[in-house]
Design an enzyme around this catalytic site. Structure first.
Site, mmCIF file in Angstrom:
data_model
loop_
_atom_site.group_PDB
_atom_site.id
_atom_site.type_symbol
_atom_site.label_atom_id
_atom_site.label_comp_id
_atom_site.label_asym_id
_atom_site.label_seq_id
_atom_site.Cartn_x
_atom_site.Cartn_y
_atom_site.Cartn_z
ATOM 1 N N CYS A 183 -10.027 -9.277 1.755
ATOM 2 C CA CYS A 183 -9.600 -10.702 1.883
ATOM 3 C C CYS A 183 -10.980 -10.879 2.948
ATOM 4 O O CYS A 183 -10.638 -11.908 3.070
ATOM 5 C CB CYS A 183 -8.122 -10.315 2.083
ATOM 6 S SG CYS A 183 -7.245 -9.995 1.176
ATOM 7 N N GLY A 185 1.760 -4.582 -8.507
ATOM 8 C CA GLY A 185 1.185 -3.758 -9.335
ATOM 9 C C GLY A 185 -0.615 -3.257 -9.656
ATOM 10 O O GLY A 185 -0.306 -1.720 -9.263
ATOM 11 N N GLN A 208 1.008 -1.273 0.530
ATOM 12 C CA GLN A 208 -0.343 -0.024 0.000
ATOM 13 C C GLN A 208 1.429 1.402 0.002
ATOM 14 O O GLN A 208 0.734 2.324 0.182
ATOM 15 C CB GLN A 208 -0.529 -0.111 1.421
ATOM 16 C CG GLN A 208 -1.826 -1.214 1.552
ATOM 17 C CD GLN A 208 -3.428 -0.225 -0.069
ATOM 18 O OE1 GLN A 208 -3.117 0.551 -0.397
ATOM 19 N NE2 GLN A 208 -3.691 -1.725 -0.154
HETATM 20 C C1 PLP Z 1 -3.085 -6.483 -1.551
HETATM 21 C C2 PLP Z 1 -2.262 -6.108 -0.471
HETATM 22 C C3 PLP Z 1 -1.254 -7.405 -0.820
HETATM 23 C C4 PLP Z 1 -1.967 -9.224 -1.222
HETATM 24 O O1 PLP Z 1 -1.047 -8.141 -2.912
HETATM 25 P P1 PLP Z 1 -1.738 -9.047 -3.872
HETATM 26 O O2 PLP Z 1 -1.182 -8.914 -5.122
HETATM 27 O O3 PLP Z 1 -3.405 -8.944 -4.047
HETATM 28 O O4 PLP Z 1 -1.689 -10.609 -3.514
HETATM 29 C C5 PLP Z 1 -0.626 -7.739 0.866
HETATM 30 N N1 PLP Z 1 -0.162 -6.450 1.798
HETATM 31 C C6 PLP Z 1 -0.987 -5.607 1.453
HETATM 32 C C7 PLP Z 1 -1.335 -4.717 2.467
HETATM 33 C C8 PLP Z 1 -2.292 -5.502 0.342
HETATM 34 O O5 PLP Z 1 -2.940 -4.244 0.274
#
Ligand code: PLP
Length: 395
Positions: free
Chosen positions: A324, A200, A179
């Protein structure tokens, strides 16, 4: 009106990313490991993308490994950090209670394999305290993993201080910067970061591509076995179009970082100011150390899910916390870690903005949310129960 305010779940692809990706889908079909001209062409593009991503983080190109997603990068970093520690007889890891499941579930698995993990509390404001981290360090601590920006409440952790402490103690430091990358300035050298994960699709690149930065002094081993791709560390033919799109999107985000941050933070602040006027509401996270685009609120007496459905009918895409956890009825582990009671954590709303949003959209959200909250409260037995003990704020 339609408003997309769920950018922490995923973002729309940018024109820049699409312009990097679409020609690559058609033209750059060679396998970068092939020796012929089509292969070389793809390999050169890959090398460029690696340089670009490295440049955005103040890393070296050979320290960047492309992965399938942010989750893979988190898994890889933590499992590798643990493996290297165990080889020296060190099996203690420090993390915190509000990590993403990609980190938490990996740590839980390591616990089952005999590692001991300290999950630091984050206090009511969602911040890890560096003194508490220092106090948790043991002789056998091999890895610290603390996220850069929390995906649900937007708190920015004191990464530079944590990095400096880990460096001083000779402990490997990983941060989930999914993030943060493309949203706030990230500098792996200044922040003493040994490993960093990014993804990405959180900064306008397509889904299905991420990266792990790993400092060159660490002898990284494979997480995915296979061919000699990614300097032998990650088998699997590289997803050239997606990787090029990610590099282009990251570069664009970093080049426009200051103006984007100012624009998004101004919208965030207006949103916070407006939503704070709703009676029995609270804004989650630390008021100073916060990401430009993430706003998290709890409204007492209502269910977050019902709020989301009503907002969706009004054309507003939001979420209750992390994408999630939706689908499960448990309140968010992040909100619970802030010490929030279950019934309040259930009434949560996350609005996450990006530079594509507008003030008009923010104003529309501010028209809709208070009305929807009020309607839901009028139908809520919990709210009725609360009214027995307090004056009705809507009278
Ligand atoms: C979205 C997210 C992930 C996972 O990333 P993906 O590419 O969707 O596997 C991991 N950590 C944080 C803090 C996220 O916001």
């Amino acid at each position: 009106m339609f408003v997309y305010a769920d950018n922490a779940a995923t973002t729309a692809m940018s024109k820049t990313a699409a312009n990097a990706m679409f020609p690559a889908l058609e033209e750059l079909y060679g396998n970068p490991s092939s020796l012929h001209q089509k292969g070389r062409e793809a390999n050169y593009a890959l090398m460029d993308a690696r340089k670009t991503v490295a440049g955005c983080l103040n890393a070296e190109a050979r320290e960047i490994y492309f992965t399938g997603c942010g989750t893979e990068a988190d898994n890889w970093a933590i499992i590798e950090g643990a493996r290297a520690g165990a080889e020296k007889g060190k099996k203690h890891i420090i993390s915190d209670a509000i990590e993403h499941h990609a980190v938490l579930h990996t740590l839980k698995k390591l616990e089952k394999q005999g590692f001991s993990v300290t999950f630091l509390p984050v206090h009511e404001d969602g911040l890890v305290r560096v003194e508490e981290l220092a106090a948790a360090i043991r002789e056998d601590t091999c890895l610290v993993t603390v996220m850069y920006v929390n995906n649900e409440i937007g708190t920015i952790q004191p990464i530079r201080e944590i990095g400096a402490l880990c460096r001083e103690k000779g402990i490997l430091f990983h941060t989930d910067a999914v993030q943060a990358a493309g949203h706030v300035p990230v500098d792996v050298a200044a922040d003493n970061i040994d490993m960093l994960s990014l993804s990405g699709h959180k900064f306008h690149a397509p889904k299905g591509v991420g990266a792990l930065y790993c400092r060159k002094s660490f002898r990284l081993k494979n997480f995915i076995e296979g061919g000699a791709q990614e300097r032998g560390k990650r088998g699997g033919t590289e997803a050239i179009p997606a990787i090029l799109a990610m590099a282009a999107a990251l570069k664009e985000s970093c080049e426009h970082m200051e103006e984007n941050m100012a624009k998004v933070a101004a919208m965030r602040d207006r949103l916070i100011e407006g939503l704070s006027k709703i009676p029995y509401s609270r804004c989650n996270g630390n008021p100073e150390h916060k990401a430009p685009g993430i706003v998290s609120f709890c409204f007492e007496g209502i269910e977050g899910e019902s709020l989301l459905l009503r907002l969706d009918l009004a054309g507003i895409c939001a979420s209750s916390g992390s994408a999630c956890t939706s689908g499960s009825l448990d309140p968010s582990h992040v909100l619970l870690a802030l010490g929030m009671p279950h019934e309040i954590a259930h009434g949560s709303l996350r609005l996450s903005l990006c530079e594509y949003n507008t003030m008009e959209e923010v104003d529309y959200i501010l028209e809709q949310v208070p009305e929807v909250v009020r309607t839901l409260r009028e139908m809520s037995p919990v709210w009725m129960h609360m009214l027995e003990k307090m004056p009705d704020p809507y009278q």
